[in-house]
Design an enzyme around this catalytic site. Structure first.
Site, PDB file in Angstrom:
ATOM      1  N   ASP A   1       0.830  -1.204   0.000  1.00  0.00           N
ATOM      2  CA  ASP A   1       0.000   0.000   0.000  1.00  0.00           C
ATOM      3  C   ASP A   1       0.866   1.257   0.000  1.00  0.00           C
ATOM      4  OD1 ASP A   1      -2.301   1.525   0.146  1.00  0.00           O
ATOM      5  OD2 ASP A   1      -3.127   0.437   1.860  1.00  0.00           O
TER       6      ASP A   1
ATOM      7  N   ASP B   1     -10.733   1.749  -3.067  1.00  0.00           N
ATOM      8  CA  ASP B   1     -11.260   1.442  -1.738  1.00  0.00           C
ATOM      9  C   ASP B   1     -12.780   1.379  -1.765  1.00  0.00           C
ATOM     10  OD1 ASP B   1      -8.955   1.070  -0.379  1.00  0.00           O
ATOM     11  OD2 ASP B   1      -8.858   3.057   0.515  1.00  0.00           O
TER      12      ASP B   1
HETATM   13  C1  GLA Z   1      -5.753   1.798   2.315  1.00  0.00           C
HETATM   14  C2  GLA Z   1      -6.119   0.616   1.441  1.00  0.00           C
HETATM   15  C3  GLA Z   1      -7.166  -0.215   2.147  1.00  0.00           C
HETATM   16  C4  GLA Z   1      -6.642  -0.681   3.473  1.00  0.00           C
HETATM   17  C5  GLA Z   1      -6.209   0.501   4.306  1.00  0.00           C
HETATM   18  C6  GLA Z   1      -5.504   0.058   5.554  1.00  0.00           C
HETATM   19  O1  GLA Z   1      -6.790   2.696   2.405  1.00  0.00           O
HETATM   20  O2  GLA Z   1      -6.543   1.037   0.195  1.00  0.00           O
HETATM   21  O3  GLA Z   1      -7.555  -1.308   1.341  1.00  0.00           O
HETATM   22  O4  GLA Z   1      -5.565  -1.551   3.241  1.00  0.00           O
HETATM   23  O5  GLA Z   1      -5.322   1.352   3.587  1.00  0.00           O
HETATM   24  O6  GLA Z   1      -5.099   1.102   6.330  1.00  0.00           O
END
Ligand code: GLA
Length: 744
Positions: free
Chosen positions: A480, A550
């Site tokens: 990420d 997300d």
């Molecule tokens: C980001 C990612 C999510 C999750 C969060 C965790 O927003 O896109 O899928 O992994 O971080 O903090």
């Protein structure tokens, strides 16, 4: 060899029977562009394609005795500024000690079978020499004592050309590069609609369109990532072109940091496309004997509309960008604990999720954020890559073993490029954060960015991550990157070198990816940046799938996945079924619709399986089995967009196997229609007209031409009175159809 060279007239014709790309050396020694588009037959001399006429009015010309030779009106391959071309250039480079207008003239060419790799950068590649041919043109600027190398690769069976440039300093003093694009392309007219993908967090890659007009139109990122806001993709569509017919040119930049894609339409309606690293804030000091390599630009041409363009990108990326076993291996159906637990989990809970998911046929558990340091919310611990023994008292190894015992593989979330001000790592190495000591540090999600332009920091992350991979026998990593980069300065670069920061940073990211993916080829990487903030072909080279957004709402995902498919294969899009009401929109959609959208991607779940009802578990078991049955088709098939969520209440798309013997069709209707039309159909694409097909679940058979011209009948919709005989109704309806060829 897919390249014809006329040495005498110094002309070059790249062609594979589908496309042609033609340029030549002009009389002043610079390269002039002649043609790019549908294949032309080869001939000895193409010089008549150069538009050569004396321009009217106030203009400039290179030679006293040839008023027609002005760079302002000639199409070029890799232009500079300061001569008689007043458009924005591909290159701007200078000596630190003398003034000069860059003037790179033709020196030589080289032909290569296949395609050389670009050192340190992601790029398309060939495995066999016959898959592509490469032309390298060397140009020189004697005053600068610099050599410019332009790379052109044409693929044998794809309407695709890739381009990049590199500059070498042959002198004894430093050169300063202010602008160095991967490619520049002068098109003869402006009769195009520009299509690009724009958005923000939770609604990435929405399709935007505008007609080209005089002046500059551009998309870009200055955020240190390719960004949620603009994807490094752009298409130019002829006015008569549709999804299925007509001419479209597509461009994609294999890079994950600051980029610029712009089209300048001039006073004669010529359109200059430039693609490269964004020149704003960029300055590269090129030491004697050093080279600078631009990232690669992919150009595809389609005379079969936007779908033809997308399919060209998809097959190119499937075969020549995604690497190693992930080109072919089926990807595991995963369950991610993020929306199920957020930061609130322990070993017992995770094992419970794994057991329950395993019974449903799910294959991999991904433990998301919160397993390390003291991370109970997003205010701390990034950088402290050791297990939180409060949550997982038996450690990661024990957890990994228990997960594996349920029959599931084990995956972990990392955010390697980040550091929390509240972390052991920051207390130990405050200088590792990007920024200017003693001055303001802007936060993003409470965190700072690690200075990946410094190799020792990249080494540190490599040690941490590789140790955990070995210790847990990890099958998967979600990498990420949750904030954009501000105060972009490295403490290890001198003041005059800070213009190198962003590029050095992304080279550090690529270097870490390269080391980890080379040492652990069996670990599947999924890239992520706050959802789809770095969904680009640079990342795809290392991580064959990316968390698309997300936003897991099935209806929002129609737009996101539809837009993403313009450039990227569906099998690269992480797409999961999540709980309702949806956590991003509070919308409640049927479980079937959530799966029907998520099937067109790399499938998974983002919910707590323990909270499901028995009916839901039965349904999910069927979904998982259905995806397993069709995932090869989704991976290898040709994807067709049929109805756009941006213009209609209905969306539809389909994947057709390469031999056209089977297809999977997704159809979605956002809002119900009162008293709807009696017979509703969906016209298909890409199947064989004379084949007989059967729709799974029905006894009816159809010829391909019937399905493409009359359409596939949709089930009967509820109309207020047909009650029990209605087969569908309500908002957020959808249906997935499986077609199979039968003997007819
Ligand atoms: C980001 C990612 C999510 C999750 C969060 C965790 O927003 O896109 O899928 O992994 O971080 O903090």
């Amino acid at each position: 060899m897919l390249i014809h060279v006329n040495q005498e007239d110094r002309q070059f014709h790249l062609t594979n029977g589908q496309i042609s790309y033609i340029f030549h050396v002009m009389k002043n020694g610079q390269l002039g562009h002649l043609y790019y588009g549908k294949a032309l037959r080869n001939r000895d001399d193409f010089s008549h394609l150069q538009v050569y006429d004396v321009p009217t009015g106030a203009t400039t010309h290179v030679y006293a005795d040839d008023p027609a030779f002005g760079l302002e009106t000639l199409r070029q391959e890799y232009p500079a500024y300061g001569n008689s071309d007043f458009r924005e250039p591909a290159i701007s480079v200078s000596k630190t000690t003398a003034n000069h207008v860059p003037h790179f003239t033709y020196d030589s060419y080289q032909l290569l079978d296949g395609k050389p790799r670009l050192e340190g950068l992601p790029a398309t590649y060939t495995e066999e020499q016959h898959e592509a041919s490469t032309l390298q043109i060397t140009l020189k600027d004697e005053f600068l004592q610099a050599e410019l190398l332009l790379n052109y690769t044409i693929f044998r069976d794809k309407p695709a050309i890739t381009r990049s440039a590199s500059l070498k300093n042959l002198g004894t003093g430093e050169l300063v590069i202010d602008r160095f694009m991967g490619a520049s392309l002068d098109l003869p007219d402006k009769d195009f609609t520009m299509i690009h993908l724009a958005g923000t967090w939770s609604r990435e890659r929405h399709v935007k369109e505008r007609k080209l007009e005089t002046g500059i139109q551009s998309i870009f990122s200055l955020r240190g990532v390719s960004s949620h806001h603009h994807n490094p993709f752009l298409a130019l569509q002829r006015p008569e072109a549709t999804e299925h017919t007509g001419e479209v040119y597509g461009f994609n930049f294999i890079y994950s940091s600051n980029f610029l894609m712009q089209i300048e339409v001039d006073h004669y309606d010529m359109a200059r496309l430039t693609v490269g690293i964004h020149p704003f804030g960029f300055k590269w000091n090129l030491k004697p004997q050093a080279s600078f390599q631009s990232p690669e630009v992919v150009m595809v041409y389609s005379d079969q509309g936007l779908n033809g363009m997308s399919q060209a990108f998809h097959t190119l990326y499937r075969e020549h960008l995604i690497q190693g076993q992930w080109k072919k291996a089926v990807r595991p159906i995963l369950i991610n604990n993020w929306e199920a637990t957020y930061f609130d989990f322990n070993e017992e809970k995770l094992v419970e999720i794994a057991k329950s998911a395993s019974q449903l046929g799910i294959e991999l558990l991904v433990l998301d954020d919160g397993w390390f340091g003291k991370r109970n919310d997003d205010t701390s611990s990034l950088g402290d890559w050791h297990v939180d023994l409060n949550k997982l008292p038996n450690g990661l190894e024990s957890l990994a073993m228990k997960i594996t015992e349920t029959g599931m593989k084990f995956g972990l979330w990392f955010e390697p490029e980040m550091i929390s001000p509240n972390s052991e790592l920051f207390r130990e190495h405050p200088d590792w954060a990007v920024g200017i000591p003693g001055q303001h540090y802007t936060l993003g999600r409470n965190q700072l960015v690690l200075d990946f332009s410094r190799p020792e920091i990249v080494d540190y992350l490599y040690e941490k991550m590789s140790a955990i991979i070995k210790q847990t026998n990890l099958a998967y990593i979600k990498w990420d990157m949750n904030r954009n980069i501000t105060e972009a300065f490295s403490q290890k670069l001198a003041v005059h070198e800070q213009g190198e920061f962003f590029h050095r940073y992304i080279l550090g990211v690529y270097a870490l990816y390269d080391r980890l993916t080379s040492e652990f080829p069996n670990v599947l990487f999924e890239s992520c940046a706050g959802g789809g903030g770095r969904f680009d072909p640079g990342m795809m080279y290392y991580a064959p799938q990316a968390w698309t957004s997300d936003d897991t709402d099935a209806i929002e995902r129609l737009k996101i996945q539809y837009g993403t498919s313009f450039a990227y294969p569906v099998y690269s899009m992480g797409s999961h079924v999540s709980a309702v009401p949806n956590h991003q929109t509070l919308r409640t959609t049927p479980l079937q619709t959530r799966a029907n959208t998520a099937y067109f991607g790399t499938f998974g779940y983002e919910l707590d399986p323990v909270k499901l009802t028995e009916e839901e578990r039965i349904e999910i078991k069927e979904q998982v089995a259905f995806y397993k049955q069709h995932r090869e088709l989704i991976r290898d098939g040709h994807f067709y967009r049929l109805l756009s969520p941006f213009s209609k209440n209905e969306t539809a798309w389909m994947v057709v196997s390469q031999d056209q013997s089977e297809a999977l069709i997704g159809w979605y209707k956002v809002l119900a229609t009162p008293n709807p039309k009696k017979q509703q159909t969906l016209r298909l694409s890409g199947i064989t007209a004379s084949n007989m097909y059967k729709v799974a679940g029905s006894e009816r058979t159809y010829y391909g031409d019937e399905l493409m011209n009359v359409g596939l009948p949709l089930p009967t919709e509820f109309n207020g009175v047909n009650g029990g005989s209605a087969e569908r109704g309500g908002d957020f309806q959808s249906q997935v159809f499986y077609l199979q060829q039968i003997e007819g």
